[in-house]
Design a protein around this motif. Structure first.
Motif, PDB file in Angstrom:
ATOM      1  N   ALA A 191       0.876  -1.266  -0.027  1.00 44.53           N
ATOM      2  CA  ALA A 191      -0.121  -0.054  -0.047  1.00 44.53           C
ATOM      3  C   ALA A 191       0.972   1.310   0.065  1.00 44.53           C
ATOM      4  O   ALA A 191       0.384   2.250  -0.614  1.00 44.53           O
ATOM      5  CB  ALA A 191      -1.028   0.063   1.089  1.00 44.53           C
ATOM      6  N   LEU A 192       1.869   1.322   0.777  1.00 46.28           N
ATOM      7  CA  LEU A 192       2.835   2.407   0.786  1.00 46.28           C
ATOM      8  C   LEU A 192       3.983   2.549  -0.072  1.00 46.28           C
ATOM      9  O   LEU A 192       4.715   3.468  -0.271  1.00 46.28           O
ATOM     10  CB  LEU A 192       3.369   2.337   2.238  1.00 46.28           C
ATOM     11  N   ASN A 193       4.201   1.425  -1.148  1.00 44.85           N
ATOM     12  CA  ASN A 193       5.226   1.219  -1.826  1.00 44.85           C
ATOM     13  C   ASN A 193       6.622   1.408  -0.984  1.00 44.85           C
ATOM     14  O   ASN A 193       7.341   2.337  -1.435  1.00 44.85           O
ATOM     15  CB  ASN A 193       5.058   2.233  -3.003  1.00 44.85           C
ATOM     16  N   VAL A 194       6.882   0.696   0.232  1.00 46.24           N
ATOM     17  CA  VAL A 194       7.923   0.761   0.859  1.00 46.24           C
ATOM     18  C   VAL A 194       8.346  -0.603   1.011  1.00 46.24           C
ATOM     19  O   VAL A 194       7.522  -1.619   0.885  1.00 46.24           O
ATOM     20  CB  VAL A 194       7.768   1.583   2.175  1.00 46.24           C
ATOM     21  N   ASN A 195       9.636  -1.087   1.538  1.00 42.28           N
ATOM     22  CA  ASN A 195      10.190  -2.307   1.515  1.00 42.28           C
ATOM     23  C   ASN A 195       9.545  -3.003   3.006  1.00 42.28           C
ATOM     24  O   ASN A 195       8.830  -2.292   3.796  1.00 42.28           O
ATOM     25  CB  ASN A 195      11.698  -2.196   1.705  1.00 42.28           C
ATOM     26  N   MET A 196       9.602  -4.193   3.311  1.00 39.00           N
ATOM     27  CA  MET A 196       8.977  -4.771   4.339  1.00 39.00           C
ATOM     28  C   MET A 196       9.572  -4.508   5.723  1.00 39.00           C
ATOM     29  O   MET A 196       8.682  -4.305   6.790  1.00 39.00           O
ATOM     30  CB  MET A 196       9.273  -6.404   4.233  1.00 39.00           C
ATOM     31  N   VAL A 197      10.727  -3.834   5.573  1.00 36.49           N
ATOM     32  CA  VAL A 197      11.323  -3.456   7.121  1.00 36.49           C
ATOM     33  C   VAL A 197      10.685  -2.190   7.706  1.00 36.49           C
ATOM     34  O   VAL A 197      10.133  -2.080   8.569  1.00 36.49           O
ATOM     35  CB  VAL A 197      12.583  -3.262   6.910  1.00 36.49           C
ATOM     36  N   ILE A 198      10.437  -1.433   6.571  1.00 35.94           N
ATOM     37  CA  ILE A 198       9.578   0.053   7.064  1.00 35.94           C
ATOM     38  C   ILE A 198       8.174  -0.426   7.372  1.00 35.94           C
ATOM     39  O   ILE A 198       7.733   0.272   8.387  1.00 35.94           O
ATOM     40  CB  ILE A 198       9.703   1.108   5.779  1.00 35.94           C
ATOM     41  N   ALA A 199       7.536  -1.239   6.535  1.00 38.39           N
ATOM     42  CA  ALA A 199       6.094  -1.771   7.066  1.00 38.39           C
ATOM     43  C   ALA A 199       6.139  -2.377   8.383  1.00 38.39           C
ATOM     44  O   ALA A 199       5.298  -2.062   9.219  1.00 38.39           O
ATOM     45  CB  ALA A 199       5.641  -2.755   5.972  1.00 38.39           C
ATOM     46  N   ILE A 246      20.591  -0.428   3.790  1.00 37.54           N
ATOM     47  CA  ILE A 246      20.606   0.996   4.413  1.00 37.54           C
ATOM     48  C   ILE A 246      21.148   1.789   2.972  1.00 37.54           C
ATOM     49  O   ILE A 246      22.388   1.924   2.683  1.00 37.54           O
ATOM     50  CB  ILE A 246      21.736   1.064   5.145  1.00 37.54           C
ATOM     51  N   THR A 247      20.180   2.326   2.351  1.00 36.28           N
ATOM     52  CA  THR A 247      20.232   3.204   1.076  1.00 36.28           C
ATOM     53  C   THR A 247      19.654   4.622   1.733  1.00 36.28           C
ATOM     54  O   THR A 247      19.007   4.797   2.393  1.00 36.28           O
ATOM     55  CB  THR A 247      19.338   2.843   0.074  1.00 36.28           C
ATOM     56  N   PRO A 248      19.990   5.692   0.581  1.00 35.99           N
ATOM     57  CA  PRO A 248      19.621   6.889   1.105  1.00 35.99           C
ATOM     58  C   PRO A 248      17.855   6.939   1.030  1.00 35.99           C
ATOM     59  O   PRO A 248      17.452   7.967   1.838  1.00 35.99           O
ATOM     60  CB  PRO A 248      20.075   7.932  -0.138  1.00 35.99           C
ATOM     61  N   ARG A 249      17.446   6.586   0.138  1.00 35.89           N
ATOM     62  CA  ARG A 249      15.771   6.357   0.068  1.00 35.89           C
ATOM     63  C   ARG A 249      15.209   5.690   1.570  1.00 35.89           C
ATOM     64  O   ARG A 249      14.410   6.195   2.129  1.00 35.89           O
ATOM     65  CB  ARG A 249      15.147   5.536  -1.104  1.00 35.89           C
ATOM     66  N   PHE A 250      16.032   4.511   1.995  1.00 38.14           N
ATOM     67  CA  PHE A 250      15.686   4.049   3.222  1.00 38.14           C
ATOM     68  C   PHE A 250      15.690   5.039   4.348  1.00 38.14           C
ATOM     69  O   PHE A 250      14.669   5.182   5.184  1.00 38.14           O
ATOM     70  CB  PHE A 250      16.490   2.885   3.338  1.00 38.14           C
ATOM     71  N   PHE A 251      16.778   5.735   4.547  1.00 38.17           N
ATOM     72  CA  PHE A 251      17.080   6.483   5.416  1.00 38.17           C
ATOM     73  C   PHE A 251      16.230   7.795   5.442  1.00 38.17           C
ATOM     74  O   PHE A 251      15.744   8.214   6.477  1.00 38.17           O
ATOM     75  CB  PHE A 251      18.518   7.050   5.518  1.00 38.17           C
ATOM     76  N   ARG A 252      15.752   8.241   4.327  1.00 36.40           N
ATOM     77  CA  ARG A 252      14.688   9.434   4.232  1.00 36.40           C
ATOM     78  C   ARG A 252      13.441   9.005   4.695  1.00 36.40           C
ATOM     79  O   ARG A 252      12.690   9.962   5.436  1.00 36.40           O
ATOM     80  CB  ARG A 252      14.395   9.822   2.586  1.00 36.40           C
ATOM     81  N   ILE A 253      13.029   7.546   4.460  1.00 36.45           N
ATOM     82  CA  ILE A 253      11.715   7.314   5.058  1.00 36.45           C
ATOM     83  C   ILE A 253      11.751   6.966   6.751  1.00 36.45           C
ATOM     84  O   ILE A 253      11.159   7.648   7.197  1.00 36.45           O
ATOM     85  CB  ILE A 253      11.234   6.177   4.445  1.00 36.45           C
ATOM     86  N   LEU A 254      12.827   6.663   6.961  1.00 39.82           N
ATOM     87  CA  LEU A 254      13.247   6.485   8.302  1.00 39.82           C
ATOM     88  C   LEU A 254      12.937   7.702   9.232  1.00 39.82           C
ATOM     89  O   LEU A 254      12.635   7.824  10.263  1.00 39.82           O
ATOM     90  CB  LEU A 254      14.631   5.873   8.556  1.00 39.82           C
ATOM     91  N   LYS A 255      13.726   8.712   8.548  1.00 40.79           N
ATOM     92  CA  LYS A 255      13.860  10.183   9.226  1.00 40.79           C
ATOM     93  C   LYS A 255      12.313  10.568   9.447  1.00 40.79           C
ATOM     94  O   LYS A 255      12.093  11.520  10.421  1.00 40.79           O
ATOM     95  CB  LYS A 255      14.519  11.316   8.286  1.00 40.79           C
ATOM     96  N   GLN A 256      11.385  10.174   8.694  1.00 44.65           N
ATOM     97  CA  GLN A 256       9.905  10.595   8.753  1.00 44.65           C
ATOM     98  C   GLN A 256       9.220   9.947   9.888  1.00 44.65           C
ATOM     99  O   GLN A 256       8.026  10.192  10.329  1.00 44.65           O
ATOM    100  CB  GLN A 256       9.184  10.345   7.475  1.00 44.65           C
ATOM    101  N   ASN A 293      27.137  12.066   5.074  1.00 42.42           N
ATOM    102  CA  ASN A 293      27.123  10.542   4.973  1.00 42.42           C
ATOM    103  C   ASN A 293      26.362   9.992   5.925  1.00 42.42           C
ATOM    104  O   ASN A 293      25.885  10.470   6.941  1.00 42.42           O
ATOM    105  CB  ASN A 293      28.652   9.984   4.879  1.00 42.42           C
ATOM    106  N   LEU A 294      25.858   8.749   5.625  1.00 42.90           N
ATOM    107  CA  LEU A 294      25.176   8.066   6.610  1.00 42.90           C
ATOM    108  C   LEU A 294      26.181   7.110   7.484  1.00 42.90           C
ATOM    109  O   LEU A 294      27.334   6.819   7.193  1.00 42.90           O
ATOM    110  CB  LEU A 294      24.257   6.868   6.145  1.00 42.90           C
ATOM    111  N   GLN A 295      25.898   7.152   8.654  1.00 40.57           N
ATOM    112  CA  GLN A 295      26.816   6.720   9.814  1.00 40.57           C
ATOM    113  C   GLN A 295      26.010   5.701  10.839  1.00 40.57           C
ATOM    114  O   GLN A 295      24.895   5.973  11.110  1.00 40.57           O
ATOM    115  CB  GLN A 295      27.583   7.607  10.381  1.00 40.57           C
ATOM    116  N   LEU A 296      26.637   4.428  11.024  1.00 43.81           N
ATOM    117  CA  LEU A 296      25.957   3.764  12.000  1.00 43.81           C
ATOM    118  C   LEU A 296      26.487   4.008  13.473  1.00 43.81           C
ATOM    119  O   LEU A 296      27.453   4.189  13.786  1.00 43.81           O
ATOM    120  CB  LEU A 296      26.500   2.210  11.983  1.00 43.81           C
ATOM    121  N   TYR A 297      25.323   4.183  14.307  1.00 43.30           N
ATOM    122  CA  TYR A 297      25.524   4.493  15.593  1.00 43.30           C
ATOM    123  C   TYR A 297      25.574   3.289  16.438  1.00 43.30           C
ATOM    124  O   TYR A 297      24.480   2.702  16.808  1.00 43.30           O
ATOM    125  CB  TYR A 297      24.687   5.602  16.273  1.00 43.30           C
TER     126      TYR A 297
END
Length: 574
Positions: free
Chosen positions: A22-30, A466-476, A560-564
């Motif tokens: 429904a959201l056109n996102v990957n399974m992890v975001i869902a 962990i892609t830029p698109r994945f992180f953009r959604i994560l920030k929301q 850049n993206l960084q793992l904490y």
């Protein structure tokens, strides 16, 4: 201390799959959404795009009509109104919110913050005397009052009316106030129960505006105060709190009040995008420092200031209080740690109860939190005040601290709080017996799991996801906080790229460069604070698992993206 990684199992796979489509996102975001109780497209839309129009009708709250009517009467009759609140961040922001709004349209108004040391928490007898002696006929009490049954009954007999705006759990009997606004009352039908004290005050003003045809934007303009209260009081960032925080952060970042802008400047946050975490660790402690070191009234003074020069002077003073607070915090924490380490009996207990008459009352709560972090067991830190032992307690896991303290109530003069934190007062001579009985109760009831630090892991993922698109959604998913924490992930079977190293003044941190075997996804940078003890594991050439959150890191003008990194373990954890 060894930590357990608890992989959350919540979420039906069919629900996750349907939401993903429904959201056109990957399974992890869902999955992250479903874990947060979001299962439909419309729920996800409301989560990602909060709207002030989603806020509930304030008149759904019990007694709201009575509260608005009494305030209207006071204003119409030119009565004197006193705005009353606790000395912590929630209390002082609540007072600043109510005072700022009412002062712009009504002159016979003052505010009152009790002294932590001479009056203590909640409605004080001294404040009632002050109100009566100075001709006030209405007190609006914020972030306190729900348990002040006898005190408010006494005030009523003396001709003083109260409107209570509180968010703490009430007892069976509520005070005989003109109106009691508290969504946690069992017979209150208000849909959202987890507002901060300032949030309840906001709903009161929202109702007043609604009744008197005042544009809601006037009270929306004070949401920077509301988000500071929500973040500092550690209430759930769900429902209305999420909406209020979302717009409060917008205000805090774009056009905060003069006083908050001053605090932001002294906290070194000017020019940064302020987050909930910044409020918790940098803004809130400064506002709390006034009440801890001198008087909470100073925090209200700066929050209601409309003069930049005066605000700067107050900001400098408050910042100095915070420096004193940090010094006291550091010194007393070290003193407490030394006391435990030098006593084998104390070291081997399942609880900690410490008393020192010279410790500063204003920081014992912070010290209790520090000691709990170090030994991870229920902790009570006491000092002397007005001839009695008084202090704060903190819990671990889901151990019910309040219930345990309640079983010692015959030894106490007073106590209050909740499952995770409490305040208590007792006669000094009762401390040994309290320590003995509290230890017995904790030993009998606490489980091994409750005594183990646990990291709640949202999902296992490969680094390649962990892609830029994945992180953009994560920030929301922000703003993050209780019940909507920053997502934490686990990636298994990673290797050092050969360039990981120790960094920091004392080589106490790990700067990591990670790769996945047989995956051409490049090198993933990470930082592991205070985990230098894992260096040999990282550089052994063997695979390991990492537990982390994802953040952005700016270096030399490039982001850049960084793992904490939260923790590192050998393979075969799950």
């Amino acid at each position: 201390m060894e930590k357990v990684w608890n992989l959350k199992k919540r979420g039906d796979q069919n629900e996750i799959k349907h939401l993903s489509v429904a959201l056109n996102v990957n399974m992890v975001i869902a999955k992250l959404l479903v874990q947060r109780g979001i299962k439909t497209f419309n729920e996800a839309k409301a989560f990602f795009r909060p709207r002030l129009s989603d806020l509930h009708d304030p008149f759904l709250m019990k007694d709201m009509g009575k509260a608005v009517e009494r305030l209207e009467k006071a204003i119409a009759n030119q009565e004197k109104i006193l705005i009353y609140g606790d000395y912590d961040v929630d209390g002082t922001t609540s007072v600043a919110l109510m005072y700022t709004f009412l002062k712009s349209r009504f002159q016979h108004i003052e505010y009152y913050i009790p002294d932590r040391y001479s009056e203590g928490y909640g409605i004080s007898p001294k404040s009632i005397d002050y109100s009566v002696d100075n001709g006030f006929s209405l007190v609006i009490a914020l972030d306190c009052g729900i348990k002040a049954v006898e005190k408010i009954a006494n005030a009523k007999e003396r001709g003083l009316d109260f409107i209570i705006c509180d968010h703490h759990n009430p007892d069976d009997e509520v005070p005989p106030a003109v109106a009691v606004l508290d969504p946690k009352q069992s017979d209150c039908k208000y849909p959202y129960k987890d507002l901060s004290g300032c949030g309840v005050g906001f709903k009161f003003l929202q109702a007043y505006c609604q009744k008197n045809n005042i544009e809601q934007e006037e009270v929306h303009d004070l949401l920077d105060l509301v988000v500071v209260s929500i973040a500092s009081d550690i209430v759930p960032l769900t429902g209305e709190n999420r909406v209020l925080s979302y717009y409060g952060l917008k205000k805090l970042n774009s056009n905060p009040g003069i006083g908050l802008q001053t605090i932001i400047n002294f906290a070194g946050l000017n020019g940064n995008e302020i987050t909930i975490s910044d409020i918790v660790f940098k803004i809130g402690p400064r506002l709390n420092a006034s009440g801890r070191i001198e008087h909470g009234k100073k925090s209200v003074q700066i929050l209601v200031s409309n003069d930049e020069d005066k605000s700067d002077l107050l900001g400098e003073e408050i910042d100095s209080f915070n420096e004193i607070r940090k010094t006291l915090d550091r010194d007393i924490t070290q003193d407490a740690l030394d006391t435990i380490e030098e006593n084998e009996e104390l070291k081997n207990m399942n609880s900690t109860v410490l008393y020192n008459r010279d410790w500063h009352k204003g920081v014992v709560g912070i010290v209790a939190s520090r000691i709990t972090e170090q030994y991870y067991r229920p902790t009570v830190i006491l000092t002397e005040s007005n001839g009695q032992a008084t202090g704060s307690a903190r819990s671990v896991g889901d151990f019910d601290l309040y219930e345990a303290i309640g079983k010692c109530s015959d030894l106490l003069e007073s106590y209050g709080g909740h499952m995770y934190a409490a305040g208590l007062t007792m006669k000094i001579e009762n401390i040994p017996e309290f320590r003995k009985r509290f230890e017995e109760i904790v030993t009998e009831q606490i489980t091994d799991l409750q005594q183990t630090q646990t990291i709640e892991v949202d999902a296992k993922i490969p680094l390649s996801e962990i892609t830029p698109r994945f992180f953009r959604i994560l920030k929301q998913f922000a703003p993050f906080g209780p019940h909507n924490m920053t997502p934490i992930f686990v990636t298994e079977d990673v290797f050092d790229a050969g360039t990981s190293r120790l960094v920091g003044k004392n080589q106490e941190h790990l700067k990591l460069d990670l790769v996945e075997p047989d995956v051409n996804s490049g090198i993933f940078p990470g930082i592991a604070f205070n985990q230098s003890d894992k260096f040999d594991l990282i550089t052994s050439g063997l695979p390991f698992d990492v537990c982390y959150s994802i953040a952005e890191n700016e270096y030399r003008g490039k982001t850049n993206l960084q793992l904490y990194i939260r923790d590192i373990k050998k393979r075969d954890i799950f």
